[in-house]
Design a protein around this motif. Structure first.
Motif, mmCIF file in Angstrom:
data_model
loop_
_atom_site.group_PDB
_atom_site.id
_atom_site.type_symbol
_atom_site.label_atom_id
_atom_site.label_comp_id
_atom_site.label_asym_id
_atom_site.label_seq_id
_atom_site.Cartn_x
_atom_site.Cartn_y
_atom_site.Cartn_z
ATOM 1 N N ALA A 1 0.834 -1.210 0.000
ATOM 2 C CA ALA A 1 0.000 0.000 0.000
ATOM 3 C C ALA A 1 0.868 1.260 0.000
ATOM 4 C CB ALA A 1 -0.942 0.004 1.194
ATOM 5 N N ALA A 2 1.917 1.277 0.788
ATOM 6 C CA ALA A 2 2.798 2.447 0.853
ATOM 7 C C ALA A 2 3.534 2.650 -0.471
ATOM 8 C CB ALA A 2 3.801 2.287 1.989
ATOM 9 N N ILE A 3 3.960 1.578 -1.086
ATOM 10 C CA ILE A 3 4.659 1.671 -2.376
ATOM 11 C C ILE A 3 3.724 2.226 -3.438
ATOM 12 C CG2 ILE A 3 5.746 0.315 -4.212
ATOM 13 C CD1 ILE A 3 6.732 -1.584 -1.945
ATOM 14 N N ARG A 4 2.496 1.709 -3.470
ATOM 15 C CA ARG A 4 1.520 2.214 -4.444
ATOM 16 C C ARG A 4 1.221 3.690 -4.206
ATOM 17 N NH1 ARG A 4 -2.667 -2.843 -4.523
ATOM 18 N NH2 ARG A 4 -1.438 -4.159 -5.899
ATOM 19 N N SER A 5 1.092 4.082 -2.948
ATOM 20 C CA SER A 5 0.814 5.470 -2.623
ATOM 21 C C SER A 5 1.945 6.381 -3.101
ATOM 22 C CB SER A 5 0.616 5.619 -1.111
ATOM 23 O OG SER A 5 0.507 6.964 -0.743
ATOM 24 N N SER A 6 3.170 5.983 -2.829
ATOM 25 C CA SER A 6 4.323 6.776 -3.262
ATOM 26 C C SER A 6 4.401 6.869 -4.775
ATOM 27 C CB SER A 6 5.618 6.168 -2.720
ATOM 28 O OG SER A 6 5.644 6.236 -1.314
ATOM 29 N N ASN A 7 4.170 5.761 -5.451
ATOM 30 C CA ASN A 7 4.200 5.762 -6.913
ATOM 31 C C ASN A 7 3.102 6.654 -7.491
ATOM 32 O OD1 ASN A 7 6.416 4.079 -7.001
ATOM 33 N ND2 ASN A 7 5.212 2.233 -7.294
ATOM 34 N N SER A 8 1.923 6.628 -6.887
ATOM 35 C CA SER A 8 0.817 7.474 -7.351
ATOM 36 C C SER A 8 1.163 8.957 -7.186
ATOM 37 C CB SER A 8 -0.453 7.162 -6.577
ATOM 38 O OG SER A 8 -0.880 5.866 -6.842
ATOM 39 N N TYR A 9 1.778 9.303 -6.063
ATOM 40 C CA TYR A 9 2.167 10.688 -5.819
ATOM 41 C C TYR A 9 3.155 11.164 -6.888
ATOM 42 C CZ TYR A 9 4.077 14.873 -3.753
ATOM 43 O OH TYR A 9 4.490 16.165 -3.559
ATOM 44 N N VAL A 10 4.161 10.335 -7.162
ATOM 45 C CA VAL A 10 5.175 10.716 -8.144
ATOM 46 C C VAL A 10 4.557 10.838 -9.538
ATOM 47 C CG1 VAL A 10 7.295 9.953 -9.304
ATOM 48 C CG2 VAL A 10 7.109 9.799 -6.828
ATOM 49 N N GLU A 11 3.632 9.956 -9.878
ATOM 50 C CA GLU A 11 2.969 10.052 -11.180
ATOM 51 C C GLU A 11 2.158 11.340 -11.294
ATOM 52 O OE1 GLU A 11 0.665 6.558 -11.935
ATOM 53 O OE2 GLU A 11 2.410 5.259 -11.858
ATOM 54 N N ALA A 12 1.521 11.749 -10.204
ATOM 55 C CA ALA A 12 0.672 12.939 -10.229
ATOM 56 C C ALA A 12 1.467 14.238 -10.111
ATOM 57 C CB ALA A 12 -0.356 12.873 -9.102
ATOM 58 N N HIS A 13 2.527 14.245 -9.298
ATOM 59 C CA HIS A 13 3.229 15.484 -8.976
ATOM 60 C C HIS A 13 4.686 15.526 -9.425
ATOM 61 C CE1 HIS A 13 -0.192 16.545 -6.460
ATOM 62 N NE2 HIS A 13 -0.124 15.329 -5.934
ATOM 63 N N GLY A 14 5.217 14.432 -9.899
ATOM 64 C CA GLY A 14 6.628 14.376 -10.261
ATOM 65 C C GLY A 14 7.491 14.097 -9.039
ATOM 66 N N LEU A 15 8.769 13.980 -9.255
ATOM 67 C CA LEU A 15 9.683 13.691 -8.159
ATOM 68 C C LEU A 15 9.835 14.907 -7.258
ATOM 69 C CD1 LEU A 15 12.521 11.786 -10.023
ATOM 70 C CD2 LEU A 15 10.863 10.830 -8.409
ATOM 71 N N PRO A 16 9.833 14.699 -5.947
ATOM 72 C CA PRO A 16 10.077 15.807 -5.028
ATOM 73 C C PRO A 16 11.492 16.367 -5.268
ATOM 74 C CG PRO A 16 9.306 13.872 -3.838
ATOM 75 C CD PRO A 16 9.575 13.453 -5.242
ATOM 76 N N LEU A 17 11.615 17.648 -5.232
ATOM 77 C CA LEU A 17 12.906 18.333 -5.394
ATOM 78 C C LEU A 17 13.521 18.143 -6.784
ATOM 79 C CD1 LEU A 17 14.446 17.510 -1.900
ATOM 80 C CD2 LEU A 17 13.077 19.487 -2.525
ATOM 81 N N ALA A 18 12.733 17.726 -7.756
ATOM 82 C CA ALA A 18 13.265 17.499 -9.101
ATOM 83 C C ALA A 18 13.808 18.789 -9.709
ATOM 84 C CB ALA A 18 12.177 16.914 -9.999
ATOM 85 N N LYS A 19 13.244 19.912 -9.329
ATOM 86 C CA LYS A 19 13.680 21.193 -9.902
ATOM 87 C C LYS A 19 15.083 21.588 -9.472
ATOM 88 C CE LYS A 19 8.998 22.954 -10.155
ATOM 89 N NZ LYS A 19 8.032 23.946 -9.663
ATOM 90 N N ILE A 20 15.540 21.069 -8.332
ATOM 91 C CA ILE A 20 16.850 21.511 -7.835
ATOM 92 C C ILE A 20 17.925 20.438 -7.933
ATOM 93 C CG2 ILE A 20 15.866 23.217 -6.281
ATOM 94 C CD1 ILE A 20 16.385 21.225 -3.987
ATOM 95 N N ARG A 21 17.581 19.259 -8.452
ATOM 96 C CA ARG A 21 18.630 18.240 -8.532
ATOM 97 C C ARG A 21 19.632 18.609 -9.610
ATOM 98 N NH1 ARG A 21 15.137 13.212 -10.925
ATOM 99 N NH2 ARG A 21 14.950 14.096 -13.005
#
Length: 58
Positions: free
Chosen positions: A36-56
């Motif tokens: 459940a946690a893995i699916r939740s994290s994957n759904s978040y990334v699909e909807a919002h992109g990777l966290p901090l992607a703008k500054i990597r």
């Protein structure tokens, strides 16, 4: 035809062959418990992109 002297043969062991049965069972249990946690994290990334992607840097 013979192979050149500089040819190197090696094989990479498959994870299923190198891991013990207990390690494999533990990995499967962990995946089942955290599905459940893995699916939740994957759904978040699909909807919002990777966290901090703008500054990597890469």
């Amino acid at each position: 035809m013979t192979e050149p002297v500089h040819a190197v043969k090696f094989s990479v062991p498959e994870p299923a062959k190198t891991a013990s049965k207990q390690e494999s069972l533990h990995a499967l249990q962990w995946l089942a418990q955290n599905r459940a946690a893995i699916r939740s994290s994957n759904s978040y990334v699909e909807a919002h992109g990777l966290p901090l992607a703008k500054i990597r840097l890469y």
